[in-house]
Design an enzyme around this catalytic site. Structure first.
Site, PDB file in Angstrom:
ATOM      1  N   PHE A  43     -70.932  62.860 -67.788  1.00 38.11           N
ATOM      2  CA  PHE A  43     -70.809  64.058 -68.626  1.00 38.11           C
ATOM      3  C   PHE A  43     -70.798  65.355 -67.814  1.00 38.11           C
ATOM      4  CE2 PHE A  43     -75.279  62.725 -68.434  1.00 38.11           C
ATOM      5  CZ  PHE A  43     -75.878  63.864 -67.928  1.00 38.11           C
TER       6      PHE A  43
ATOM      7  N   GLU B 264     -84.323  76.854 -58.685  1.00 40.20           N
ATOM      8  CA  GLU B 264     -83.486  77.506 -59.699  1.00 40.20           C
ATOM      9  C   GLU B 264     -83.723  79.021 -59.731  1.00 40.20           C
ATOM     10  OE1 GLU B 264     -84.365  75.183 -63.222  1.00 40.20           O
ATOM     11  OE2 GLU B 264     -83.310  73.440 -62.412  1.00 40.20           O
TER      12      GLU B 264
ATOM     13  N   ASN C 175     -77.296  72.126 -76.654  1.00 47.21           N
ATOM     14  CA  ASN C 175     -78.731  72.043 -76.954  1.00 47.21           C
ATOM     15  C   ASN C 175     -79.503  73.313 -76.626  1.00 47.21           C
ATOM     16  OD1 ASN C 175     -78.677  71.691 -74.221  1.00 47.21           O
ATOM     17  ND2 ASN C 175     -79.673  69.697 -74.195  1.00 47.21           N
TER      18      ASN C 175
ATOM     19  N   LYS D 249     -78.579  78.930 -73.226  1.00 52.49           N
ATOM     20  CA  LYS D 249     -77.214  78.497 -72.956  1.00 52.49           C
ATOM     21  C   LYS D 249     -76.228  79.251 -73.869  1.00 52.49           C
ATOM     22  CE  LYS D 249     -78.778  73.934 -71.360  1.00 52.49           C
ATOM     23  NZ  LYS D 249     -78.779  72.475 -71.601  1.00 52.49           N
TER      24      LYS D 249
ATOM     25  N   ARG E 284     -91.219  72.927 -71.113  1.00 54.89           N
ATOM     26  CA  ARG E 284     -90.420  71.745 -71.489  1.00 54.89           C
ATOM     27  C   ARG E 284     -90.853  71.211 -72.859  1.00 54.89           C
ATOM     28  NH1 ARG E 284     -85.953  69.653 -68.592  1.00 54.89           N
ATOM     29  NH2 ARG E 284     -86.752  67.543 -68.868  1.00 54.89           N
TER      30      ARG E 284
ATOM     31  N   TYR F 187     -76.605  72.491 -61.694  1.00 51.87           N
ATOM     32  CA  TYR F 187     -76.776  71.108 -62.163  1.00 51.87           C
ATOM     33  C   TYR F 187     -76.388  70.087 -61.087  1.00 51.87           C
ATOM     34  CZ  TYR F 187     -77.857  72.315 -67.049  1.00 51.87           C
ATOM     35  OH  TYR F 187     -78.462  72.763 -68.209  1.00 51.87           O
TER      36      TYR F 187
ATOM     37  N   THR G 169     -84.199  66.161 -74.535  1.00 50.09           N
ATOM     38  CA  THR G 169     -82.807  66.508 -74.209  1.00 50.09           C
ATOM     39  C   THR G 169     -81.869  66.333 -75.395  1.00 50.09           C
ATOM     40  OG1 THR G 169     -83.255  65.770 -71.953  1.00 50.09           O
ATOM     41  CG2 THR G 169     -80.941  66.026 -72.566  1.00 50.09           C
TER      42      THR G 169
ATOM     43  N   HIS H 250     -82.130  75.650 -71.481  1.00 50.79           N
ATOM     44  CA  HIS H 250     -82.513  74.874 -70.294  1.00 50.79           C
ATOM     45  C   HIS H 250     -83.899  75.298 -69.834  1.00 50.79           C
ATOM     46  CE1 HIS H 250     -82.655  73.481 -66.112  1.00 50.79           C
ATOM     47  NE2 HIS H 250     -83.059  74.698 -65.819  1.00 50.79           N
TER      48      HIS H 250
ATOM     49  N   ARG I 192     -85.285  72.943 -79.508  1.00 46.61           N
ATOM     50  CA  ARG I 192     -84.128  72.086 -79.814  1.00 46.61           C
ATOM     51  C   ARG I 192     -84.318  71.381 -81.155  1.00 46.61           C
ATOM     52  NH1 ARG I 192     -83.750  69.659 -73.705  1.00 46.61           N
ATOM     53  NH2 ARG I 192     -82.410  71.251 -72.781  1.00 46.61           N
TER      54      ARG I 192
END
Ligand code: ATP
Ligand code: MG
Length: 137
Positions: free
Chosen positions: A57, A126, A112, A9, A85, A49, A91, A115, A102
């Site tokens: 949010f 995706e 964070n 990100k 993951r 998303y 998250t 992704h 993270r």
């Protein structure tokens, strides 16, 4: 072979974490199959998303993703979606285990760093969205 979509990100790119993150996936044993530095607009971020569009949010999340360049990647290997993951961590980075990306590099849910696709089906969607030209064998 299983593939996942990983995106560094804007905060991860700005903080020069690209090499560190790519190194973790390489050293784990996964294979890099696609890679680009790119910026996206809000229509594209909303597509990525889309499942979260009802969340309070959502607009902040879209603003965050369009705030600077991101690194979009496809990684391949056994169980790469779930293992990716785990390597990323939960998250909310203030609860992510040390040793996860993270957990080691973030404290803020809204920044964070990275992704990762949450399932094989979402990975397929995706990858098709971010790499519409396809991924070479
Ligand atoms: P990502 O999809 O970015 O890998 P994730 O799968 O861990 O993250 P999601 O539930 O898909 O979590 O949420 C997407 C992103 O939206 C999160 O990474 C985070 O930046 C933001 N987000 C999620 N929940 C919240 C929340 N309660 N408040 C603020 N931001 C949130
Ligand atoms: Mg998610």
């Amino acid at each position: 072979m299983e593939q996942t979509f990983i995106m560094i990100k804007p905060d991860g790119v700005q903080r020069n974490l690209v090499g560190e993150i790519i190194g973790r996936f390489e050293k784990k044993g996964f294979t890099l199959k696609g890679l680009k530095l790119t910026s996206v607009d809000s229509a594209f971020a909303k597509k990525h998303y889309a499942d979260l569009s009802a969340q309070p949010f959502f607009n902040k999340l879209v603003e965050y993703i369009v705030s600077g360049p991101v690194v979009a990647m496809v990684w391949e290997g056994r169980n790469v979606v779930a293992t990716g993951r785990k390597m990323i961590g939960t998250t909310n980075p203030s609860e992510s285990a040390p040793g996860t990306i993270r957990g080691d590099y973030a404290i803020d849910m809204g920044r964070n760093v990275i992704h990762g696709s949450d399932a094989v089906e979402s990975a397929k969607k995706e990858i098709a969205l971010w790499f519409p030209q396809g991924i070479a064998e």
